[in-house]
Design a protein around this motif. Structure first.
Motif, PDB file in Angstrom:
ATOM      1  N   SER A   1       0.855  -1.343   0.115  1.00 28.13           N
ATOM      2  CA  SER A   1       0.022   0.031   0.010  1.00 28.13           C
ATOM      3  C   SER A   1       0.828   1.219  -0.075  1.00 28.13           C
ATOM      4  CB  SER A   1      -0.819   0.065   1.216  1.00 28.13           C
ATOM      5  OG  SER A   1      -1.903  -0.827   1.193  1.00 28.13           O
ATOM      6  N   LEU A   2       2.072   1.309   0.912  1.00 27.18           N
ATOM      7  CA  LEU A   2       2.732   2.474   0.857  1.00 27.18           C
ATOM      8  C   LEU A   2       3.417   2.608  -0.548  1.00 27.18           C
ATOM      9  CD1 LEU A   2       4.548   4.478   2.199  1.00 27.18           C
ATOM     10  CD2 LEU A   2       6.135   2.847   3.073  1.00 27.18           C
ATOM     11  N   ILE A   3       4.002   1.504  -1.180  1.00 26.67           N
ATOM     12  CA  ILE A   3       4.566   1.736  -2.470  1.00 26.67           C
ATOM     13  C   ILE A   3       3.594   2.026  -3.392  1.00 26.67           C
ATOM     14  CG2 ILE A   3       5.559   0.328  -4.334  1.00 26.67           C
ATOM     15  CD1 ILE A   3       6.616  -1.714  -1.999  1.00 26.67           C
ATOM     16  N   ASN A   4       2.348   1.661  -3.237  1.00 29.06           N
ATOM     17  CA  ASN A   4       1.504   2.202  -4.260  1.00 29.06           C
ATOM     18  C   ASN A   4       1.115   3.673  -4.063  1.00 29.06           C
ATOM     19  OD1 ASN A   4       1.121   0.054  -5.633  1.00 29.06           O
ATOM     20  ND2 ASN A   4      -0.384  -0.865  -4.595  1.00 29.06           N
ATOM     21  N   LYS A   5       0.872   4.121  -2.724  1.00 26.40           N
ATOM     22  CA  LYS A   5       0.601   5.551  -2.546  1.00 26.40           C
ATOM     23  C   LYS A   5       1.871   6.418  -3.226  1.00 26.40           C
ATOM     24  CE  LYS A   5      -3.281   5.470  -0.217  1.00 26.40           C
ATOM     25  NZ  LYS A   5      -4.394   6.550  -0.558  1.00 26.40           N
ATOM     26  N   LEU A   6       3.117   5.991  -2.634  1.00 31.40           N
ATOM     27  CA  LEU A   6       4.202   6.777  -3.224  1.00 31.40           C
ATOM     28  C   LEU A   6       4.342   6.829  -4.780  1.00 31.40           C
ATOM     29  CD1 LEU A   6       6.717   5.275  -0.667  1.00 31.40           C
ATOM     30  CD2 LEU A   6       6.133   7.593  -0.707  1.00 31.40           C
ATOM     31  N   VAL A   7       4.010   5.647  -5.371  1.00 27.50           N
ATOM     32  CA  VAL A   7       4.238   5.818  -6.824  1.00 27.50           C
ATOM     33  C   VAL A   7       3.172   6.905  -7.271  1.00 27.50           C
ATOM     34  CG1 VAL A   7       3.643   4.299  -8.817  1.00 27.50           C
ATOM     35  CG2 VAL A   7       5.090   3.844  -7.232  1.00 27.50           C
ATOM     36  N   GLU A   8       1.768   6.946  -6.753  1.00 23.61           N
ATOM     37  CA  GLU A   8       0.617   7.712  -7.029  1.00 23.61           C
ATOM     38  C   GLU A   8       1.263   9.117  -6.950  1.00 23.61           C
ATOM     39  OE1 GLU A   8      -2.673   7.330  -4.796  1.00 23.61           O
ATOM     40  OE2 GLU A   8      -3.025   5.260  -5.359  1.00 23.61           O
ATOM     41  N   HIS A   9       2.201   9.310  -6.160  1.00 28.45           N
ATOM     42  CA  HIS A   9       2.794  10.876  -5.909  1.00 28.45           C
ATOM     43  C   HIS A   9       4.151  10.916  -6.788  1.00 28.45           C
ATOM     44  CE1 HIS A   9      -0.134  10.884  -2.720  1.00 28.45           C
ATOM     45  NE2 HIS A   9      -0.125  12.443  -2.860  1.00 28.45           N
ATOM     46  N   LYS A  10       4.325  10.111  -7.825  1.00 30.38           N
ATOM     47  CA  LYS A  10       5.583  10.012  -8.659  1.00 30.38           C
ATOM     48  C   LYS A  10       6.796  10.094  -8.029  1.00 30.38           C
ATOM     49  CE  LYS A  10       3.162  12.558 -12.407  1.00 30.38           C
ATOM     50  NZ  LYS A  10       1.905  12.175 -11.839  1.00 30.38           N
ATOM     51  N   VAL A  11       6.677   9.336  -6.762  1.00 34.50           N
ATOM     52  CA  VAL A  11       8.217   9.165  -5.976  1.00 34.50           C
ATOM     53  C   VAL A  11       8.664   7.980  -6.451  1.00 34.50           C
ATOM     54  CG1 VAL A  11       9.016   9.031  -3.642  1.00 34.50           C
ATOM     55  CG2 VAL A  11       7.075  10.255  -3.909  1.00 34.50           C
ATOM     56  N   GLU A  12      10.180   8.062  -6.732  1.00 32.25           N
ATOM     57  CA  GLU A  12      10.875   6.889  -7.058  1.00 32.25           C
ATOM     58  C   GLU A  12      11.317   6.387  -5.672  1.00 32.25           C
ATOM     59  OE1 GLU A  12      15.517   6.021  -8.890  1.00 32.25           O
ATOM     60  OE2 GLU A  12      14.665   7.947  -9.252  1.00 32.25           O
ATOM     61  N   ILE A  13      11.023   4.838  -5.847  1.00 30.33           N
ATOM     62  CA  ILE A  13      11.425   4.042  -4.471  1.00 30.33           C
ATOM     63  C   ILE A  13      12.466   3.195  -4.623  1.00 30.33           C
ATOM     64  CG2 ILE A  13      10.291   2.661  -2.825  1.00 30.33           C
ATOM     65  CD1 ILE A  13       7.615   3.545  -4.085  1.00 30.33           C
ATOM     66  N   LEU A  14      13.573   3.507  -3.766  1.00 35.32           N
ATOM     67  CA  LEU A  14      14.614   2.542  -3.727  1.00 35.32           C
ATOM     68  C   LEU A  14      14.639   1.817  -2.271  1.00 35.32           C
ATOM     69  CD1 LEU A  14      17.145   5.419  -4.466  1.00 35.32           C
ATOM     70  CD2 LEU A  14      16.272   3.891  -6.003  1.00 35.32           C
ATOM     71  N   GLY A  15      15.084   0.609  -2.380  1.00 31.39           N
ATOM     72  CA  GLY A  15      14.931  -0.549  -1.253  1.00 31.39           C
ATOM     73  C   GLY A  15      16.331  -1.141  -0.852  1.00 31.39           C
ATOM     74  N   ASP A  16      16.106  -1.829   0.339  1.00 31.04           N
ATOM     75  CA  ASP A  16      17.228  -2.623   0.589  1.00 31.04           C
ATOM     76  C   ASP A  16      17.006  -4.042   0.113  1.00 31.04           C
ATOM     77  OD1 ASP A  16      15.183  -3.963   2.283  1.00 31.04           O
ATOM     78  OD2 ASP A  16      16.121  -2.941   4.280  1.00 31.04           O
ATOM     79  N   ASP A  17      17.666  -5.063   0.384  1.00 24.81           N
ATOM     80  CA  ASP A  17      17.744  -6.261  -0.314  1.00 24.81           C
ATOM     81  C   ASP A  17      16.347  -6.942  -0.265  1.00 24.81           C
ATOM     82  OD1 ASP A  17      20.434  -6.117  -1.222  1.00 24.81           O
ATOM     83  OD2 ASP A  17      21.149  -7.296   0.411  1.00 24.81           O
ATOM     84  N   ASP A  18      15.696  -6.885   1.055  1.00 19.87           N
ATOM     85  CA  ASP A  18      14.320  -7.426   1.187  1.00 19.87           C
ATOM     86  C   ASP A  18      13.388  -6.521   0.687  1.00 19.87           C
ATOM     87  OD1 ASP A  18      15.322  -9.270   2.742  1.00 19.87           O
ATOM     88  OD2 ASP A  18      14.858  -8.338   4.602  1.00 19.87           O
ATOM     89  N   LEU A  19      13.362  -5.193   0.514  1.00 17.75           N
ATOM     90  CA  LEU A  19      12.180  -4.516  -0.123  1.00 17.75           C
ATOM     91  C   LEU A  19      12.285  -4.382  -1.357  1.00 17.75           C
ATOM     92  CD1 LEU A  19      11.773  -1.891   2.572  1.00 17.75           C
ATOM     93  CD2 LEU A  19      10.053  -2.468   0.949  1.00 17.75           C
ATOM     94  N   SER A  20      13.414  -4.642  -2.143  1.00 16.41           N
ATOM     95  CA  SER A  20      13.755  -4.391  -3.501  1.00 16.41           C
ATOM     96  C   SER A  20      13.142  -5.505  -4.177  1.00 16.41           C
ATOM     97  CB  SER A  20      15.220  -4.153  -3.713  1.00 16.41           C
ATOM     98  OG  SER A  20      15.878  -5.204  -3.701  1.00 16.41           O
ATOM     99  N   LYS A  21      12.548  -6.490  -3.398  1.00 18.45           N
ATOM    100  CA  LYS A  21      11.996  -7.822  -4.073  1.00 18.45           C
ATOM    101  C   LYS A  21      10.333  -7.297  -4.463  1.00 18.45           C
ATOM    102  CE  LYS A  21      14.623 -10.824  -1.564  1.00 18.45           C
ATOM    103  NZ  LYS A  21      14.723 -11.927  -0.200  1.00 18.45           N
ATOM    104  N   PHE A  22       9.951  -6.133  -3.893  1.00 14.26           N
ATOM    105  CA  PHE A  22       8.582  -5.706  -3.992  1.00 14.26           C
ATOM    106  C   PHE A  22       8.532  -5.025  -5.689  1.00 14.26           C
ATOM    107  CE2 PHE A  22       8.407  -6.402   0.367  1.00 14.26           C
ATOM    108  CZ  PHE A  22       7.017  -6.461   0.716  1.00 14.26           C
ATOM    109  N   GLU A  23       7.567  -5.257  -6.173  1.00 20.09           N
ATOM    110  CA  GLU A  23       7.510  -4.747  -7.461  1.00 20.09           C
ATOM    111  C   GLU A  23       7.302  -3.065  -7.380  1.00 20.09           C
ATOM    112  OE1 GLU A  23       4.145  -4.653 -11.214  1.00 20.09           O
ATOM    113  OE2 GLU A  23       3.826  -5.844  -9.297  1.00 20.09           O
TER     114      GLU A  23
END
Length: 397
Positions: free
Chosen positions: A257-279
């Protein structure tokens, strides 16, 4: 220069408020020249450079608040009568001459200069070349406000210097400088600290963190994170990093949900090893990214195993500005807030409140991440030093 009375300072500030209001159109025209000339790609710089009706209204409001505020000079901090009869009093006093070096923000030419002026200091302003036309117009209004009240225009001086001239002035000032306040990115702050020969108050570096605890209200967490990240990316109180506890119930659903909300606001998301597995999350390779303040539509998300890990990570990488815990557990929140080494620590609220106006200070000269001489938003009452007054009748030691 001889010090000014509270009445004299307030008359100048009142004249300045009236002039900014009456000259709004010319200020906006000067700013349009700066905007049209700006060729950079830094969206935070551009956002700070732009002056609109709301920013002009903010300039006027900051001046009106300064007029209404108590004069910070001459306030008694301590008094003591020695056994030999000496009467000793410690009072607030001006620094003397304050140099404000800043990037892009013409409103600083009003707000910060106004705070420095009412606190009894001579002001030297060194704005960036990108905002030159806006700054010169506003300084012209300062000089008019001073002249209207029969006060020397030397109280507010603009230094129209290039980088080399600024460096030379910092290293070998042609007049006495008592304090330098850099307002801008890390490159500007480093440049000033490396070259200044007088005290420097470090201001403006963010790299702020939010931690989502196992006992967080998840709807609240989403709302707070989106506001902190996306409402004004050019502000030093904007969010850069989010840490999510591995043991959070519904961790997967919340993270998506957080990733989708950030994407809606055109935020580029970077993640650590575990989080980068998310789409929609990109893996980062350089661990030094945890140190970085973005001032952009970018954010880093990471998972953590414990509160101790959170505190260590924030104290290692953050800029000492603002840090938040989202939790219903007040005991956990208190431990976080007492242990995190930031100027402002929050429970269940956005980092975007770290601001002089929001903290009830009126305007702000800067947001200091130093521990000396003041920490956090610096308002009128903080831009003072102190002085001892000793009254005797011939005592010797």
């Amino acid at each position: 220069m001889k010090g000014l009375t509270s009445n004299e300072k307030n008359r100048v500030l009142n004249s300045m408020a009236e002039l900014v209001a009456s000259e709004k159109v010319t200020i906006l025209k000067a700013n349009k020249i700066d905007l049209d000339s700006y060729s950079g790609k830094d969206i935070a710089m551009y956002d700070r450079l732009k002056v609109d009706d709301a920013k002009v209204d903010g300039m006027i409001l900051s001046l009106e608040q300064l007029i209404a505020d108590i004069d910070p000079i001459g306030k008694e901090l301590y008094s003591f009568t020695h056994e030999n009869g000496l009467k000793m009093t410690n009072k607030t006093a001006p620094f003397g001459t304050v140099l404000i070096i800043y990037e892009s923000r013409p409103d600083v030419t009003v707000e910060a200069a106004g705070i420095a002026f009412k606190s009894g200091n001579k002001i030297l302003l060194k704005g960036g070349k990108e905002s030159l036309n806006s700054n010169l117009k506003i300084v012209e209004l300062w000089h008019k406000a001073l002249s209207e009240n029969n006060i020397s225009t030397d109280w507010v001086e603009y230094l129209n210097y290039n980088r080399t001239e600024t460096q030379e002035f910092l290293t070998k000032p042609t007049q006495k400088i008592d304090l330098v306040v850099p307002r801008g990115g890390e490159k500007l702050i480093t440049f000033v600290k490396q070259n200044a020969t007088c005290p420097v108050i470090v201001s403006g570096r963010g790299n702020n963190f939010i931690y989502v605890d196992t006992e967080a209200d998840l709807e609240m967490a989403l709302k707070v994170i989106i506001n902190a990240k996306a409402s004004k990316i050019s502000a030093c109180n904007a969010l850069d990093k989010v840490l999510i506890n591995h043991n959070l119930i519904n961790k997967e659903a919340f993270t998506k949900s957080l990733i989708n909300k950030l994407v809606e606001h055109k935020v580029e998301i970077l993640g650590d090893d575990d989080l980068s597995k998310f789409e929609k999350v990109s893996a980062f390779k350089d661990p030094n990214i945890w140190f970085k303040e973005f001032l952009d539509y970018k954010i880093v998300l990471g998972f953590v195993d414990s509160l101790d890990e959170v505190i260590l990570k924030i104290n290692t990488y953050a800029g000492g500005h603002s840090a938040v815990i989202i939790t219903k557990n007040d005991e956990t929140a208190n431990l976080f807030m007492e242990s995190v080494d930031s100027a402002a620590v929050y429970q269940n609220a956005s980092t975007r409140f770290t601001d002089g106006g929001q903290f009830g200070l009126g305007g702000e000269l800067a947001i200091s991440t130093d521990k000396l001489h003041h920490r956090g938003p610096m308002g009128l009452q903080h831009l003072v030093t102190n002085k001892w007054y000793i009254y005797g009748n011939g005592q010797i030691r």
